[in-house]
Write a protein that holds these residues in place. Structure first.
Motif, PDB file in Angstrom:
ATOM      1  N   UNK A   1       1.093  -1.286   0.033  1.00 56.70           N
ATOM      2  CA  UNK A   1       0.111  -0.006   0.045  1.00 56.70           C
ATOM      3  C   UNK A   1       0.897   1.241   0.080  1.00 56.70           C
ATOM      4  N   UNK A   2       0.674   2.248  -0.859  1.00 54.05           N
ATOM      5  CA  UNK A   2       1.277   3.237  -1.022  1.00 54.05           C
ATOM      6  C   UNK A   2       1.078   4.199   0.013  1.00 54.05           C
ATOM      7  N   UNK A   3       2.011   5.097   0.541  1.00 58.15           N
ATOM      8  CA  UNK A   3       1.726   6.024   1.734  1.00 58.15           C
ATOM      9  C   UNK A   3       0.927   7.110   1.009  1.00 58.15           C
ATOM     10  N   UNK A   4       0.032   7.769   2.127  1.00 59.49           N
ATOM     11  CA  UNK A   4      -0.668   8.839   1.689  1.00 59.49           C
ATOM     12  C   UNK A   4       0.514  10.162   1.978  1.00 59.49           C
ATOM     13  N   UNK A   5       0.493  11.070   1.277  1.00 55.22           N
ATOM     14  CA  UNK A   5       1.352  12.309   1.352  1.00 55.22           C
ATOM     15  C   UNK A   5       0.250  13.477   1.748  1.00 55.22           C
ATOM     16  N   UNK A   6       0.702  14.210   2.701  1.00 55.19           N
ATOM     17  CA  UNK A   6       0.071  15.253   3.129  1.00 55.19           C
ATOM     18  C   UNK A   6       0.932  16.535   3.138  1.00 55.19           C
ATOM     19  N   UNK A   7       0.692  17.666   2.740  1.00 50.00           N
ATOM     20  CA  UNK A   7       1.394  18.886   2.543  1.00 50.00           C
ATOM     21  C   UNK A   7       0.803  20.033   3.242  1.00 50.00           C
ATOM     22  N   UNK A   8       1.191  20.834   4.004  1.00 44.73           N
ATOM     23  CA  UNK A   8       0.591  21.759   4.718  1.00 44.73           C
ATOM     24  C   UNK A   8       0.467  23.163   3.656  1.00 44.73           C
ATOM     25  N   UNK A   9      -0.699  23.905   4.067  1.00 40.31           N
ATOM     26  CA  UNK A   9      -0.873  25.085   2.968  1.00 40.31           C
ATOM     27  C   UNK A   9       0.148  25.926   2.595  1.00 40.31           C
ATOM     28  N   UNK A  10       1.233  25.918   3.446  1.00 43.54           N
ATOM     29  CA  UNK A  10       2.392  27.115   2.858  1.00 43.54           C
ATOM     30  C   UNK A  10       3.658  26.033   2.621  1.00 43.54           C
ATOM     31  N   UNK A  11       3.412  24.650   2.440  1.00 41.50           N
ATOM     32  CA  UNK A  11       4.359  23.725   1.701  1.00 41.50           C
ATOM     33  C   UNK A  11       5.516  23.459   2.823  1.00 41.50           C
ATOM     34  N   UNK A  12       5.608  23.897   4.077  1.00 41.98           N
ATOM     35  CA  UNK A  12       6.787  23.847   4.832  1.00 41.98           C
ATOM     36  C   UNK A  12       6.746  22.461   5.477  1.00 41.98           C
ATOM     37  N   UNK A  13       5.396  21.620   5.615  1.00 42.74           N
ATOM     38  CA  UNK A  13       5.260  20.473   6.244  1.00 42.74           C
ATOM     39  C   UNK A  13       5.080  19.516   5.290  1.00 42.74           C
ATOM     40  N   UNK A  14       5.612  18.224   5.277  1.00 39.77           N
ATOM     41  CA  UNK A  14       5.407  17.196   4.393  1.00 39.77           C
ATOM     42  C   UNK A  14       5.244  15.918   5.322  1.00 39.77           C
ATOM     43  N   UNK A  16       3.996  11.751   5.754  1.00 39.04           N
ATOM     44  CA  UNK A  16       3.617  10.295   4.896  1.00 39.04           C
ATOM     45  C   UNK A  16       2.995   9.372   5.846  1.00 39.04           C
ATOM     46  N   UNK A  17       1.440   8.996   5.642  1.00 37.28           N
ATOM     47  CA  UNK A  17       0.814   8.283   6.633  1.00 37.28           C
ATOM     48  C   UNK A  17       0.754   6.841   5.681  1.00 37.28           C
ATOM     49  N   UNK A  18       1.071   5.742   6.645  1.00 42.01           N
ATOM     50  CA  UNK A  18       0.969   4.492   6.140  1.00 42.01           C
ATOM     51  C   UNK A  18      -0.344   4.002   6.216  1.00 42.01           C
ATOM     52  N   UNK A  19      -1.019   3.523   5.206  1.00 46.23           N
ATOM     53  CA  UNK A  19      -2.574   2.944   5.522  1.00 46.23           C
ATOM     54  C   UNK A  19      -2.325   1.352   5.991  1.00 46.23           C
ATOM     55  N   UNK A  20      -1.213   0.912   6.077  1.00 45.22           N
ATOM     56  CA  UNK A  20      -0.918  -0.478   6.531  1.00 45.22           C
ATOM     57  C   UNK A  20      -0.340  -0.205   8.185  1.00 45.22           C
ATOM     58  N   UNK A  21      -1.275  -0.142   8.988  1.00 41.25           N
ATOM     59  CA  UNK A  21      -0.875  -0.071  10.299  1.00 41.25           C
ATOM     60  C   UNK A  21      -1.356   1.438  10.891  1.00 41.25           C
ATOM     61  N   UNK A  22      -1.726   2.545   9.848  1.00 48.71           N
ATOM     62  CA  UNK A  22      -2.119   3.574  10.128  1.00 48.71           C
ATOM     63  C   UNK A  22      -1.208   4.556  10.630  1.00 48.71           C
ATOM     64  N   UNK A  23       0.127   4.381  10.774  1.00 48.20           N
ATOM     65  CA  UNK A  23       0.856   5.200  11.578  1.00 48.20           C
ATOM     66  C   UNK A  23       1.675   6.338  10.687  1.00 48.20           C
ATOM     67  N   UNK A  24       2.484   7.045  11.258  1.00 52.86           N
ATOM     68  CA  UNK A  24       3.560   8.188  10.384  1.00 52.86           C
ATOM     69  C   UNK A  24       4.696   7.544   9.882  1.00 52.86           C
ATOM     70  N   UNK A  25       4.772   7.348   8.596  1.00 50.81           N
ATOM     71  CA  UNK A  25       5.877   6.746   8.029  1.00 50.81           C
ATOM     72  C   UNK A  25       6.872   7.886   7.545  1.00 50.81           C
ATOM     73  N   UNK A  26       6.762   8.940   7.858  1.00 55.34           N
ATOM     74  CA  UNK A  26       7.857   9.885   7.720  1.00 55.34           C
ATOM     75  C   UNK A  26       7.229  11.539   7.955  1.00 55.34           C
ATOM     76  N   UNK A  27       8.087  12.384   8.375  1.00 55.54           N
ATOM     77  CA  UNK A  27       7.785  13.669   8.427  1.00 55.54           C
ATOM     78  C   UNK A  27       8.907  14.732   8.521  1.00 55.54           C
ATOM     79  N   UNK A  28       8.572  15.908   7.717  1.00 51.65           N
ATOM     80  CA  UNK A  28       9.663  16.824   7.424  1.00 51.65           C
ATOM     81  C   UNK A  28       9.018  18.116   7.751  1.00 51.65           C
TER      82      UNK A  28
END
Length: 270
Positions: A1-14, A16-28
């Motif tokens: 399952x591919x991670x879900x990528x989220x980006x903040x409105x100002x683009x500073x925060x990226x 990645x959420x893993x649908x398999x297990x539901x956890x945080x796969x990465x955060x910048x």
């Protein structure tokens, strides 16, 4: 399952959420990794980013009693004969909603050995301009009272600053003593609150946490002044701190550690 990528409105925060297990796969934030990741499509190593539900820590021999009747959970830590970290970290979540900034995931637990309840967990991840907000809701879908606890297992870092150069601030009044199976068998005062991670070997659960305006603040500081803060509401009265010898990383596992697991928990016991 591919991670879900989220980006903040100002683009500073990226994030990645893993649908398999539901956890945080990465955060910048501002291009600086602050949560260690792992390769897409692979199981999370060392419970990286895991959601810990419906219990967050270890159950001795996987046994507990419900209304006088012994319950037997599945043993998933055979080297210590414990049931560890709940039931959902290796299961797929339903993705109910995704937008550029927000993801809503849901999972139900029902009919598992040793846990005869039907409970529903919803997690909402929202990318903010300076970090990631996580909101949860638990619903009992059955007719009897169901014991639940919740935790998260992110490995925090500040870019590539080595872990031994970091200082951890935990506003704790006590720390649990653990036996050889990492099960609690007492407690003692927690000192100091500013803990250098140089040479630290930790798998400790801290309690008696200070609550300020309804929140608990844990901080990881680098020598150059940068700081990562993990905030939790007053429900998360415990924090597990774990220095893993082989930390997860986006393309590999490395023993040159730059991260430490900070695990907010609603309970130190099942």
């Amino acid at each position: 399952m591919n991670p879900i990528e989220l980006v903040s409105r100002n683009g500073a925060t990226r994030a990645w959420i893993d649908p398999h297990g539901g956890g945080i796969q990465g955060l910048e934030v501002d291009g600086c990794p602050i949560v260690d990741g792992y390769p897409a499509g692979q199981p999370a190593p060392h419970a990286a980013g895991a959601v810990l539900f419906p219990w967050p820590n270890r159950v001795r021999d996987g046994r507990w009693r419900l209304d006088g009747e012994e319950q037997q959970l599945t043993i998933d830590e055979p080297e210590r004969n414990n049931a560890n970290h709940g039931l959902v970290r290796s299961r797929p979540f339903d993705v109910n909603h995704v937008s550029p900034h927000l993801a809503r995931l849901r999972i139900s637990v029902s009919g598992d050995p040793g846990y005869p309840f039907e409970v529903d967990l919803t997690i909402i991840y929202r990318a903010l301009n300076d970090g990631l907000h996580v909101r949860t809701a638990v619903e009992n879908l059955g007719t009897r009272r169901a014991p639940v606890a919740l935790g998260f297992h992110p490995y925090l870092r500040i870019g590539d600053v080595p872990m031994h150069d970091l200082v951890l601030e935990v506003p704790a009044g006590q720390v649990l003593d653990l036996d050889e199976r990492l099960l609690p068998n007492g407690s003692r005062p927690a000192e100091p609150r500013h803990l250098s991670l140089s040479g630290a070997v930790l798998n400790h659960c801290y309690g008696g946490l200070d609550v300020v305006d309804g929140q608990i603040h844990h901080r990881l500081r680098a020598p150059d002044g940068r700081c990562v803060e993990l905030r939790a509401d007053e429900t998360y009265r415990w924090l597990q701190v774990y220095t893993c010898p082989d930390v997860p990383r986006a393309g590999e596992l490395t023993s040159s550690s730059s991260s430490v697991a900070l695990e907010p928990l609603t309970s130190s016991r099942p």
